[in-house]
Design an enzyme around this catalytic site. Sequence first.
Site, PDB file in Angstrom:
ATOM      1  N   ASP A  81     -12.133 -64.690  18.334  1.00  0.00           N
ATOM      2  CA  ASP A  81     -12.296 -63.719  19.405  1.00  0.00           C
ATOM      3  C   ASP A  81     -12.915 -62.478  18.727  1.00  0.00           C
ATOM      4  O   ASP A  81     -12.837 -62.323  17.503  1.00  0.00           O
ATOM      5  CB  ASP A  81     -10.921 -63.391  19.992  1.00  0.00           C
ATOM      6  N   ASP A  87     -13.183 -58.664  20.272  1.00  0.00           N
ATOM      7  CA  ASP A  87     -12.469 -57.393  20.489  1.00  0.00           C
ATOM      8  C   ASP A  87     -11.002 -57.506  20.065  1.00  0.00           C
ATOM      9  O   ASP A  87     -10.265 -58.312  20.629  1.00  0.00           O
ATOM     10  CB  ASP A  87     -12.511 -56.999  21.974  1.00  0.00           C
TER      11      ASP A  87
END
Length: 209
Positions: A7, A9
């Site tokens: 991922d 952020d």
Amino acid sequence: MKAVIFDLDGVICFTDRYHYKAWKEIADEIRVPFDEATNNRMRGVSRMASLEILLEGADRSFSATEKEALAERKNGIYAALLDEMSPSDLSDEVRDTLRELRKRGLLLAIGSSSRNTKKILGKLGLSDFFDAVSDGTNITRSKPDPEVFLKAAEMLRISPKEALVVEDAAAGIEAANAGGFASAGLGEAAVQPLVTHPLAHFSDLLQLV
Ligand code: G6P
Ligand code: MG
């Protein structure tokens, strides 16, 4: 394990804090409550789905046009914060860990719901680093749907069983699990019931692969 899908952020960089700042500005403007708990529910979910979470606290309804305008304004505030980023915003821990994983021969990919993914990777000096980038621009359903991770696996030509997903969001751990991926969770993702490997630090990944 052949690959690691990250991922973006809150995992590779701290842009989750910028999402918080930008939504806070919108929340104050339309006078709805906003706190860390609400922000955590927005992790991993699309811009519009995040707005819907924010508007749960509103005392009136908003038209589709108003919602579009709010989401666009939020993104304007967020994008201005991203403009200030540079390669120095990539921590030594993340940079060194990514390099070590690459040295060990693993395929490395991004799996993020963000439509700003390529801009952020550019700011961090990582535009050409990953073997695949699956993001908000190539999916129709955001996490907790597994689509973004399945697309990343497809780009890498591997099966979900051969990859580890690294996440900071509950929605991301759910997505990994639904797609048949093992997961490593940081922060609140470390305490999700479906997480395969809770992590205290990003560099702890080196003990898993
Ligand atoms: C990531 C973040 C979410 C954000 C989503 C969409 O998944 O964790 O908080 O809502 O991306 O981001 P975007 O940059 O497209 O607005
Ligand atoms: Mg995240």
